[in-house]
Design an enzyme around this catalytic site. Structure first.
Site, PDB file in Angstrom:
ATOM      1  N   SER A  71       0.828  -1.214   0.000  1.00 62.46           N
ATOM      2  CA  SER A  71       0.000   0.000   0.000  1.00 62.46           C
ATOM      3  C   SER A  71       0.862   1.264   0.000  1.00 62.46           C
ATOM      4  O   SER A  71       0.366   2.356  -0.246  1.00 62.46           O
ATOM      5  CB  SER A  71      -0.925  -0.011   1.208  1.00 62.46           C
ATOM      6  OG  SER A  71      -0.172  -0.119   2.394  1.00 62.46           O
ATOM      7  N   CYS A  72       2.146   1.104   0.273  1.00 66.60           N
ATOM      8  CA  CYS A  72       3.074   2.235   0.227  1.00 66.60           C
ATOM      9  C   CYS A  72       3.216   2.740  -1.209  1.00 66.60           C
ATOM     10  O   CYS A  72       2.884   2.035  -2.161  1.00 66.60           O
ATOM     11  CB  CYS A  72       4.462   1.819   0.717  1.00 66.60           C
ATOM     12  SG  CYS A  72       4.530   1.427   2.469  1.00 66.60           S
ATOM     13  N   ILE A  73       3.748   3.950  -1.348  1.00 68.65           N
ATOM     14  CA  ILE A  73       3.975   4.501  -2.687  1.00 68.65           C
ATOM     15  C   ILE A  73       5.411   5.001  -2.798  1.00 68.65           C
ATOM     16  O   ILE A  73       5.934   5.623  -1.876  1.00 68.65           O
ATOM     17  CB  ILE A  73       2.984   5.650  -2.991  1.00 68.65           C
ATOM     18  CG1 ILE A  73       1.555   5.110  -2.941  1.00 68.65           C
ATOM     19  CG2 ILE A  73       3.274   6.291  -4.355  1.00 68.65           C
ATOM     20  CD1 ILE A  73       0.510   6.078  -3.427  1.00 68.65           C
TER      21      ILE A  73
END
Lengths: 205, 161
Positions: free
Chosen positions: B28-30
């Site tokens: 879910s990190c970017i």
């Protein structure tokens, strides 16, 4: 309270380890009955690690793993993760469903569903023991599953903790079946604040 | 062998050609990159949460979209990038697990993406390309010589944006 878990006493760590031991023992028995093989487990390791280092516990963020994830609801919320190499997931499917998998094959929906049910049973056994020991009500959510990079799977847990602090308390147990077919890691990661509730419940200050 | 700069979770690195910046296993990190093609200076920030004002532990600006992007911008400019030439690329923001009745935390990837875009807009930085969403993990790397942003996945192959 964010990172107060960094200052756990030796006595608190022992208590947490013992809690992990009781839970994992119950899970190992359940797994053993499911596949009819002897399961060995390690003494649980309890560690407080920076969030960014959590993926290193399972071979680095890039490592491909099968992960079954559950949330823990109740008095001491947290996350439960059962991570294993892909081969172990295949092995479990073979022993549960009696089908042969080729090493480069994919896990079908049926396979994944069977694995989630295992996660459910293992987490249930773990939390039952934990509930009994602490007298706290702890309930597992429906399991979810993914076969992907360890870092990406662990994101789910890390994000939860990241809002409150920069460290995770990880209670980890390794399972190994007698024929080495399964090599899984079981993680219980209490939400920030839950640890204190668990410690209070077992009377450790 | 050109330098390989590794970026962990809630971390950032800046560098110059011929270095490559890499970040492993985003869910879910970017991974947001800022790059100036003329000076060949760039940086990557690996954010894990959208909004620093909604978190209790917000000492680390690289953890959040709203503080990580301005920080990265300042650092690439300090290294020689010119603001008017800087373009952004980003990848990640997936939802790894699908739950019935999932809580907000499960949709964090989407919120990360929204706030990253909003923050870039606020900073006046153009988004050159993006690869967001899905239900799978990504390992991302940017080659600071070419500005190409490569995305590797386990089941969905590789692509360059």
């Amino acid at each position: 309270m964010s990172d107060s878990m960094l200052n756990l006493s030796a006595m608190q760590l022992d208590a947490i380890r013992e809690i992990g031991n009781v839970g994992a023992g119950n899970s190992a028995t359940a797994l053993s009955q499911l596949i009819n093989k002897k399961i060995d487990m390690d003494v649980p390791s309890v560690s407080v690690v920076p969030l960014a280092d959590v993926p290193d516990l399972v071979g680095g963020p890039d490592t491909m793993v099968a992960g079954i994830f559950l949330r823990v609801y109740g008095k001491a919320p947290g996350s439960v993760l059962f991570l294993m190499p892909r081969e172990s997931a295949f092995y479990l499917v073979e022993h549960l469903l009696g089908e042969q998998k080729s090493a480069d094959g994919e896990l079908t929906e049926m396979d994944q569903s069977a694995l989630m049910e295992i996660g459910n049973i293992l987490a249930g056994a773990y939390l039952n023991a934990l509930s009994y020991y602490t007298k706290l009500t702890l309930l597992p959510s429906i399991p979810a599953m993914a076969v992907d990079m360890a870092g990406a799977i662990l994101n789910v847990v890390i994000v939860q903790l990241g809002q409150m602090g920069d460290h995770a308390l990880v209670i980890e147990t390794q399972f190994l079946s007698e024929d080495d077919g399964i090599n899984g890691h079981f993680f219980l990661i209490p939400d920030s604040g839950s640890l204190q509730i668990i410690l209070n419940a077992v009377g450790v200050k | 062998m050109a330098e390989l700069l590794k970026v962990g979770i809630a971390d950032y690195k800046v560098g110059k050609s011929p270095a490559t910046i890499i970040s492993y296993g985003l869910g879910s990190c970017i991974g947001i990159t800022l790059y100036d093609a003329k000076s060949k200076v760039g940086g990557l920030v690996h954010i894990m949460l959208p909004d620093s004002t909604q978190a209790r532990a917000n000492e680390n600006p690289a953890k959040f979209a709203d503080t990580g992007i301005p920080l990265l911008l300042k650092e690439v400019i300090a290294l020689g990038a010119v603001k008017s030439r800087i373009e952004a690329k980003m990848a990640g923001g997936s939802q790894m697990f699908q739950f019935a009745g999932a809580s907000d935390i499960m949709a964090i990837g989407k919120r990360n993406a929204e706030l990253a875009k909003k923050t870039l807009q606020k900073c006046g930085i153009k988004i050159a390309s993006e690869d967001l969403g899905g239900t799978y993990g990504r390992t991302v790397e940017m080659d600071l010589t070419t500005g190409l942003y490569k995305i590797r996945t386990i089941n969905k192959g590789e692509k360059t944006i």
